[in-house]
Write an enzyme that holds these catalytic residues in place. Structure first.
Site, PDB file in Angstrom:
ATOM      1  N   ARG A  83      43.613  44.990  31.598  1.00 33.07           N
ATOM      2  CA  ARG A  83      42.934  44.664  32.787  1.00 33.07           C
ATOM      3  C   ARG A  83      44.104  44.140  33.675  1.00 33.07           C
ATOM      4  O   ARG A  83      44.879  43.287  33.110  1.00 33.07           O
ATOM      5  CB  ARG A  83      41.945  43.720  32.719  1.00 33.07           C
ATOM      6  CG  ARG A  83      41.571  43.067  33.900  1.00 33.07           C
ATOM      7  CD  ARG A  83      40.309  43.426  34.360  1.00 33.07           C
ATOM      8  NE  ARG A  83      40.110  42.766  35.942  1.00 33.07           N
ATOM      9  CZ  ARG A  83      39.301  41.613  36.227  1.00 33.07           C
ATOM     10  NH1 ARG A  83      38.537  41.249  35.081  1.00 33.07           N
ATOM     11  NH2 ARG A  83      39.003  41.223  37.315  1.00 33.07           N
ATOM     12  N   ARG A  92      38.243  48.313  36.970  1.00 30.58           N
ATOM     13  CA  ARG A  92      38.837  47.471  36.098  1.00 30.58           C
ATOM     14  C   ARG A  92      38.446  48.214  34.656  1.00 30.58           C
ATOM     15  O   ARG A  92      37.400  48.687  34.402  1.00 30.58           O
ATOM     16  CB  ARG A  92      38.243  46.372  36.123  1.00 30.58           C
ATOM     17  CG  ARG A  92      36.687  46.147  35.994  1.00 30.58           C
ATOM     18  CD  ARG A  92      36.175  44.988  37.012  1.00 30.58           C
ATOM     19  NE  ARG A  92      36.724  44.833  38.143  1.00 30.58           N
ATOM     20  CZ  ARG A  92      36.697  43.577  38.823  1.00 30.58           C
ATOM     21  NH1 ARG A  92      36.272  42.834  38.389  1.00 30.58           N
ATOM     22  NH2 ARG A  92      37.069  43.602  40.143  1.00 30.58           N
ATOM     23  N   ASP A  95      35.633  43.764  32.308  1.00 34.55           N
ATOM     24  CA  ASP A  95      35.512  42.420  33.007  1.00 34.55           C
ATOM     25  C   ASP A  95      34.505  41.878  32.001  1.00 34.55           C
ATOM     26  O   ASP A  95      33.495  42.198  31.710  1.00 34.55           O
ATOM     27  CB  ASP A  95      34.640  42.924  34.503  1.00 34.55           C
ATOM     28  CG  ASP A  95      34.766  41.695  35.231  1.00 34.55           C
ATOM     29  OD1 ASP A  95      35.904  41.427  35.548  1.00 34.55           O
ATOM     30  OD2 ASP A  95      33.675  41.455  35.748  1.00 34.55           O
ATOM     31  N   ASP A  97      32.701  38.204  32.136  1.00 36.04           N
ATOM     32  CA  ASP A  97      32.165  36.941  32.935  1.00 36.04           C
ATOM     33  C   ASP A  97      31.208  36.185  32.330  1.00 36.04           C
ATOM     34  O   ASP A  97      30.257  36.509  31.683  1.00 36.04           O
ATOM     35  CB  ASP A  97      31.473  37.462  34.213  1.00 36.04           C
ATOM     36  CG  ASP A  97      32.469  38.079  35.277  1.00 36.04           C
ATOM     37  OD1 ASP A  97      33.665  37.690  35.218  1.00 36.04           O
ATOM     38  OD2 ASP A  97      32.059  38.790  36.052  1.00 36.04           O
TER      39      ASP A  97
HETATM   40  O1  GSY Z   1      32.264  41.413  38.629  1.00 35.43           O
HETATM   41  C1  GSY Z   1      31.995  42.554  38.274  1.00 35.43           C
HETATM   42  C2  GSY Z   1      32.940  43.520  38.562  1.00 35.43           C
HETATM   43  N1  GSY Z   1      32.103  44.708  39.444  1.00 35.43           N
HETATM   44  C3  GSY Z   1      31.122  45.323  39.239  1.00 35.43           C
HETATM   45  C4  GSY Z   1      30.380  45.563  38.159  1.00 35.43           C
HETATM   46  O2  GSY Z   1      30.612  45.020  37.031  1.00 35.43           O
HETATM   47  N2  GSY Z   1      29.300  46.664  38.160  1.00 35.43           N
HETATM   48  C5  GSY Z   1      29.083  47.292  39.525  1.00 35.43           C
HETATM   49  N3  GSY Z   1      27.946  47.889  39.434  1.00 35.43           N
HETATM   50  N4  GSY Z   1      29.558  46.743  40.711  1.00 35.43           N
HETATM   51  C6  GSY Z   1      30.562  46.015  40.533  1.00 35.43           C
HETATM   52  N5  GSY Z   1      31.494  45.405  41.429  1.00 35.43           N
HETATM   53  C7  GSY Z   1      32.295  44.426  40.923  1.00 35.43           C
HETATM   54  S1  GSY Z   1      33.676  43.653  41.779  1.00 35.43           S
END
Ligand code: GSY
Length: 171
Positions: A83, A92, A95, A97
């Site tokens: 990452r 990325r 991710d 979280d």
């Molecule tokens: O923090 C999440 C990263 N992220 C995502 C994701 O994981 N999925 C979708 N569909 N959209 C996202 N936008 C971000 S930033």
């Protein structure tokens, strides 16, 4: 042991491989046990929309790690899986979280619990509702994931589809 929900996402190929490797790395940690996994969902990008679709899922884990120690483990797995934090909200490899940590409700510079943006993210709420429909999110006026899903625009909900494994005609 603390009960924790984590969100995983990837939109750089091989997405499925990154998700699997992150699950393996979490499970390999002595103080983390994966209890439940949602399905994997193919989701339209939210926020910065000029990027590839994501694969997302949510897992429930039990851990004896403190929140900031768990955050460090998540960040170290992200780093291990390549990452790079080049574009904020951009593509990325993986991710990871922390959505919910037990009944913790806190806002610090490094970590806000529950995750501050989870209430508006269909790609988090839908898999969370799949594995924890009875969970009350430990926020002020906390509700079930389904209550927050109800408030989302139809287009956000339509952007989250269950993804079947390899050979899926969907992608
Ligand atoms: O923090 C999440 C990263 N992220 C995502 C994701 O994981 N999925 C979708 N569909 N959209 C996202 N936008 C971000 S930033």
């Amino acid at each position: 042991m603390k009960n924790v929900y984590l969100a995983l996402g990837s939109n750089i190929e091989p997405r499925e491989e990154y998700i699997k490797k992150a699950l393996q790395a979490l499970n390999a940690h002595q103080q983390i046990a994966i209890i439940k996994k949602s399905s994997v969902y193919k989701t339209a990008p939210v926020g910065y929309t000029d990027q590839a679709n994501f694969l997302n899922m949510v897992i429930e884990v039990e851990t004896s790690l403190l929140p900031l120690d768990l955050l460090e483990v998540c960040q170290s797995i992200e780093k291990q899986l390549g990452r790079r934090r080049e574009i904020r909200f951009g593509p990325r490899t993986i991710d990871l979280d922390i959505l919910i940590y037990n009944q913790e409700n806190r806002k610090t510079e490094r970590l806000t619990l529950p995750h501050p943006r989870m209430y508006e993210r269909a790609f988090v709420l839908i898999p969370l509702d799949e594995i924890a429909p009875g969970l009350v999110i430990p926020a002020e006026n906390g509700k079930h994931a389904a209550d927050y899903i109800e408030r989302l625009p139809e287009s956000d909900i339509k952007g989250v589809r269950r993804w079947t494994e390899k050979g899926s005609a969907e992608e």
